[in-house]
Scaffold this motif. Structure first.
Motif, PDB file in Angstrom:
ATOM      1  N   PRO A 147       0.761  -1.039  -0.075  1.00  0.00           N
ATOM      2  CA  PRO A 147      -0.097   0.073  -0.081  1.00  0.00           C
ATOM      3  C   PRO A 147       0.927   1.356   0.024  1.00  0.00           C
ATOM      4  CG  PRO A 147       0.033  -1.110   2.192  1.00  0.00           C
ATOM      5  CD  PRO A 147       0.624  -1.810   1.314  1.00  0.00           C
ATOM      6  N   ALA A 148       0.409   2.150  -0.608  1.00  0.00           N
ATOM      7  CA  ALA A 148       1.202   3.594  -0.575  1.00  0.00           C
ATOM      8  C   ALA A 148       0.155   4.783  -0.359  1.00  0.00           C
ATOM      9  CB  ALA A 148       1.724   3.679  -2.055  1.00  0.00           C
ATOM     10  N   ASP A 149       0.733   5.484   0.445  1.00  0.00           N
ATOM     11  CA  ASP A 149      -0.135   6.783   0.760  1.00  0.00           C
ATOM     12  C   ASP A 149       0.764   7.809   1.185  1.00  0.00           C
ATOM     13  OD1 ASP A 149      -1.828   8.741   1.359  1.00  0.00           O
ATOM     14  OD2 ASP A 149      -2.917   7.799   3.125  1.00  0.00           O
ATOM     15  N   PRO A 150       1.344   8.673   0.327  1.00  0.00           N
ATOM     16  CA  PRO A 150       2.433   9.479   0.658  1.00  0.00           C
ATOM     17  C   PRO A 150       2.144  10.671   1.712  1.00  0.00           C
ATOM     18  CG  PRO A 150       2.390   9.390  -1.819  1.00  0.00           C
ATOM     19  CD  PRO A 150       1.296   8.557  -1.233  1.00  0.00           C
ATOM     20  N   ALA A 151       0.886  10.973   1.830  1.00  0.00           N
ATOM     21  CA  ALA A 151       0.353  11.880   2.696  1.00  0.00           C
ATOM     22  C   ALA A 151       0.309  11.456   4.082  1.00  0.00           C
ATOM     23  CB  ALA A 151      -1.213  12.407   2.479  1.00  0.00           C
ATOM     24  N   ALA A 152       0.297  10.121   4.008  1.00  0.00           N
ATOM     25  CA  ALA A 152       0.362   9.477   5.577  1.00  0.00           C
ATOM     26  C   ALA A 152       1.808   9.350   6.135  1.00  0.00           C
ATOM     27  CB  ALA A 152      -0.192   8.255   5.620  1.00  0.00           C
ATOM     28  N   VAL A 153       2.769   9.399   5.129  1.00  0.00           N
ATOM     29  CA  VAL A 153       4.252   9.207   5.797  1.00  0.00           C
ATOM     30  C   VAL A 153       4.783  10.557   6.243  1.00  0.00           C
ATOM     31  CG1 VAL A 153       6.358   8.660   4.916  1.00  0.00           C
ATOM     32  CG2 VAL A 153       4.446   7.489   4.218  1.00  0.00           C
ATOM     33  N   VAL A 154       5.417  10.425   7.429  1.00  0.00           N
ATOM     34  CA  VAL A 154       5.991  11.541   8.393  1.00  0.00           C
ATOM     35  C   VAL A 154       7.450  11.263   7.842  1.00  0.00           C
ATOM     36  CG1 VAL A 154       6.839  12.514  10.170  1.00  0.00           C
ATOM     37  CG2 VAL A 154       4.449  11.603  10.138  1.00  0.00           C
ATOM     38  N   PRO A 155       8.239  12.258   6.780  1.00  0.00           N
ATOM     39  CA  PRO A 155       9.411  12.311   6.530  1.00  0.00           C
ATOM     40  C   PRO A 155      10.534  12.598   7.666  1.00  0.00           C
ATOM     41  CG  PRO A 155       8.537  14.188   5.767  1.00  0.00           C
ATOM     42  CD  PRO A 155       7.489  13.628   6.408  1.00  0.00           C
ATOM     43  N   LEU A 156      11.711  12.111   7.463  1.00  0.00           N
ATOM     44  CA  LEU A 156      12.510  12.429   8.732  1.00  0.00           C
ATOM     45  C   LEU A 156      13.214  13.598   8.321  1.00  0.00           C
ATOM     46  CD1 LEU A 156      14.575   9.055   8.685  1.00  0.00           C
ATOM     47  CD2 LEU A 156      13.162   9.880  10.597  1.00  0.00           C
ATOM     48  N   GLU A 157      13.421  14.558   9.436  1.00  0.00           N
ATOM     49  CA  GLU A 157      14.166  15.819   9.312  1.00  0.00           C
ATOM     50  C   GLU A 157      15.767  15.625   9.559  1.00  0.00           C
ATOM     51  OE1 GLU A 157      12.612  18.361   8.246  1.00  0.00           O
ATOM     52  OE2 GLU A 157      10.436  17.714   8.151  1.00  0.00           O
ATOM     53  N   ASN A 184      15.737   3.059  11.187  1.00  0.00           N
ATOM     54  CA  ASN A 184      16.154   3.205  12.336  1.00  0.00           C
ATOM     55  C   ASN A 184      17.636   3.939  12.247  1.00  0.00           C
ATOM     56  OD1 ASN A 184      13.796   2.253  13.567  1.00  0.00           O
ATOM     57  ND2 ASN A 184      14.937   0.388  14.373  1.00  0.00           N
ATOM     58  N   ALA A 185      18.381   3.221  11.550  1.00  0.00           N
ATOM     59  CA  ALA A 185      19.841   3.860  11.140  1.00  0.00           C
ATOM     60  C   ALA A 185      19.875   5.061  10.756  1.00  0.00           C
ATOM     61  CB  ALA A 185      20.673   3.107  10.161  1.00  0.00           C
ATOM     62  N   LEU A 186      18.888   5.515   9.747  1.00  0.00           N
ATOM     63  CA  LEU A 186      18.791   6.879   9.165  1.00  0.00           C
ATOM     64  C   LEU A 186      18.033   7.966  10.142  1.00  0.00           C
ATOM     65  CD1 LEU A 186      17.735   5.839   5.520  1.00  0.00           C
ATOM     66  CD2 LEU A 186      20.025   6.872   6.276  1.00  0.00           C
ATOM     67  N   ALA A 187      17.368   7.330  10.912  1.00  0.00           N
ATOM     68  CA  ALA A 187      16.457   8.193  11.930  1.00  0.00           C
ATOM     69  C   ALA A 187      17.745   8.682  13.090  1.00  0.00           C
ATOM     70  CB  ALA A 187      15.503   7.469  12.786  1.00  0.00           C
ATOM     71  N   TRP A 188      18.563   7.743  13.517  1.00  0.00           N
ATOM     72  CA  TRP A 188      19.555   7.937  14.309  1.00  0.00           C
ATOM     73  C   TRP A 188      20.508   9.022  13.730  1.00  0.00           C
ATOM     74  CZ3 TRP A 188      24.715   7.656  13.398  1.00  0.00           C
ATOM     75  CH2 TRP A 188      25.559   7.621  14.562  1.00  0.00           C
ATOM     76  N   ARG A 235      22.882  16.506   2.594  1.00  0.00           N
ATOM     77  CA  ARG A 235      21.544  16.626   3.321  1.00  0.00           C
ATOM     78  C   ARG A 235      20.478  15.978   2.349  1.00  0.00           C
ATOM     79  NH1 ARG A 235      21.733  21.010   6.065  1.00  0.00           N
ATOM     80  NH2 ARG A 235      22.217  19.929   7.958  1.00  0.00           N
ATOM     81  N   ALA A 236      20.518  16.514   1.143  1.00  0.00           N
ATOM     82  CA  ALA A 236      19.596  16.439   0.079  1.00  0.00           C
ATOM     83  C   ALA A 236      19.308  14.648  -0.169  1.00  0.00           C
ATOM     84  CB  ALA A 236      19.692  17.074  -1.326  1.00  0.00           C
ATOM     85  N   GLU A 237      20.605  14.100  -0.521  1.00  0.00           N
ATOM     86  CA  GLU A 237      20.627  12.675  -0.606  1.00  0.00           C
ATOM     87  C   GLU A 237      20.250  11.852   0.554  1.00  0.00           C
ATOM     88  OE1 GLU A 237      24.565  11.561  -2.889  1.00  0.00           O
ATOM     89  OE2 GLU A 237      25.258  12.927  -1.601  1.00  0.00           O
ATOM     90  N   VAL A 238      20.707  12.234   1.713  1.00  0.00           N
ATOM     91  CA  VAL A 238      20.182  11.637   2.966  1.00  0.00           C
ATOM     92  C   VAL A 238      18.420  11.655   3.266  1.00  0.00           C
ATOM     93  CG1 VAL A 238      20.640  11.149   5.401  1.00  0.00           C
ATOM     94  CG2 VAL A 238      22.524  12.028   3.850  1.00  0.00           C
ATOM     95  N   GLN A 239      18.215  12.927   2.899  1.00  0.00           N
ATOM     96  CA  GLN A 239      16.572  13.094   3.025  1.00  0.00           C
ATOM     97  C   GLN A 239      15.995  12.066   1.921  1.00  0.00           C
ATOM     98  OE1 GLN A 239      16.495  17.398   2.213  1.00  0.00           O
ATOM     99  NE2 GLN A 239      16.022  17.860   4.542  1.00  0.00           N
ATOM    100  N   ARG A 240      16.420  12.048   0.959  1.00  0.00           N
ATOM    101  CA  ARG A 240      15.887  11.069  -0.308  1.00  0.00           C
ATOM    102  C   ARG A 240      15.904   9.808   0.425  1.00  0.00           C
ATOM    103  NH1 ARG A 240      18.133  14.492  -3.976  1.00  0.00           N
ATOM    104  NH2 ARG A 240      20.168  12.982  -4.303  1.00  0.00           N
ATOM    105  N   ALA A 241      16.878   9.234   1.196  1.00  0.00           N
ATOM    106  CA  ALA A 241      17.156   7.936   1.461  1.00  0.00           C
ATOM    107  C   ALA A 241      16.181   7.680   2.546  1.00  0.00           C
ATOM    108  CB  ALA A 241      18.407   7.548   1.710  1.00  0.00           C
ATOM    109  N   GLY A 242      16.106   8.934   3.469  1.00  0.00           N
ATOM    110  CA  GLY A 242      15.363   8.733   4.534  1.00  0.00           C
ATOM    111  C   GLY A 242      13.763   8.509   4.189  1.00  0.00           C
ATOM    112  N   TYR A 243      13.051   9.476   3.224  1.00  0.00           N
ATOM    113  CA  TYR A 243      11.991   9.323   2.842  1.00  0.00           C
ATOM    114  C   TYR A 243      11.594   8.137   2.387  1.00  0.00           C
ATOM    115  CZ  TYR A 243       7.525  10.781   0.877  1.00  0.00           C
ATOM    116  OH  TYR A 243       6.167  10.756   0.476  1.00  0.00           O
ATOM    117  N   ALA A 244      12.672   7.418   1.405  1.00  0.00           N
ATOM    118  CA  ALA A 244      12.167   6.075   0.975  1.00  0.00           C
ATOM    119  C   ALA A 244      11.935   4.961   1.869  1.00  0.00           C
ATOM    120  CB  ALA A 244      13.152   5.782   0.042  1.00  0.00           C
ATOM    121  N   ALA A 245      12.904   5.100   2.992  1.00  0.00           N
ATOM    122  CA  ALA A 245      12.806   4.090   4.077  1.00  0.00           C
ATOM    123  C   ALA A 245      11.350   4.271   5.045  1.00  0.00           C
ATOM    124  CB  ALA A 245      14.043   4.355   4.967  1.00  0.00           C
ATOM    125  N   ALA A 246      11.213   5.633   4.932  1.00  0.00           N
ATOM    126  CA  ALA A 246       9.900   5.862   5.978  1.00  0.00           C
ATOM    127  C   ALA A 246       8.671   5.498   5.247  1.00  0.00           C
ATOM    128  CB  ALA A 246       9.966   7.629   6.062  1.00  0.00           C
TER     129      ALA A 246
END
Length: 202
Positions: A8-18, A179-183, A138-149
């Motif tokens: 299932p996919a719902d981009p609006a429901a995903v909270v991205p990492l900052e 969890n690694a990217l959130a850390w 930061r942009a690269e890591v944000q993309r990876a973090g969003y994919a993981a989320a």
């Protein structure tokens, strides 16, 4: 990407990492080497030798209490630490030590060959890896973090609804990588790992 896995996919429901307070490169590298030593024990390597390497590299202060218990032989529930190699792979990418982090592929079987070989005598130092490392933007890591989320959310939804997926095994590394990217984002401390396989099938 998520839909291609039958999830299932719902981009609006995903909270991205900052990633405004990203961990420093030195912190990421220290965490990589600690995880390497603990993962080695979880895969059958000598705990005494792993601990000796940690002390040689002056990384003892970076062990969490549960990681220290693994190296001391007090904790022999190794499954969470074997799975945690996927968190290690995510951090290895974050430190610029591998080129790609495919969000839907596990780390390669040859990953251990890219890490210090602590079987050698004398045991290697971490200097060569530290000299090559370059923290991702930061942009690269944000993309990876969003994919993981997105993937964590999708697998949680699939599990809650009992929905089968053709790529169920992907769920075994998604949580550890997230969890690694959130850390790395600075939003949480390093937590004691949970065996995702047991949790998923419980």
């Amino acid at each position: 990407m998520v839909k291609s896995l039958g999830l299932p996919a719902d981009p609006a429901a995903v909270v991205p990492l900052e990633f405004e307070q990203m961990r420093s490169l030195d912190s990421v590298l220290d965490r990589i080497f600690v995880l390497h030593a603990v993962s080695a024990v979880a895969h059958g390597f000598s705990a005494q030798r792993s601990e000796a390497w940690i002390q040689q590299e002056r990384l003892g202060g970076h062990l969490t209490p549960d990681e220290a218990s693994v190296l001391e032989g007090a904790n022999t529930d190794f499954e969470p630490y074997r799975e945690q190699v996927e968190a290690l792979w995510a951090l290895f990418w974050l430190a610029g030590l591998t080129l790609e982090l495919d969000p839907v592929e596990g780390c390669p079987d040859t990953f251990v060959q890219l890490l210090p070989d602590i079987r050698l005598e004398p045991m290697p130092t971490t200097l060569a890896w530290r000299s090559r490392a370059r923290l991702r933007t930061r942009a690269e890591v944000q993309r990876a973090g969003y994919a993981a989320a997105c993937l964590v959310w999708a697998f949680d939804q699939a599990k809650a609804s009992g929905r089968p997926t053709p790529q169920l095994q992907s769920g075994l590394w998604v949580r550890h990588r997230f969890n690694a990217l959130a850390w790395a984002s600075g939003s949480q401390d390093w937590a004691q790992p949970v065996a995702v396989h047991r949790k998923w099938w419980k």
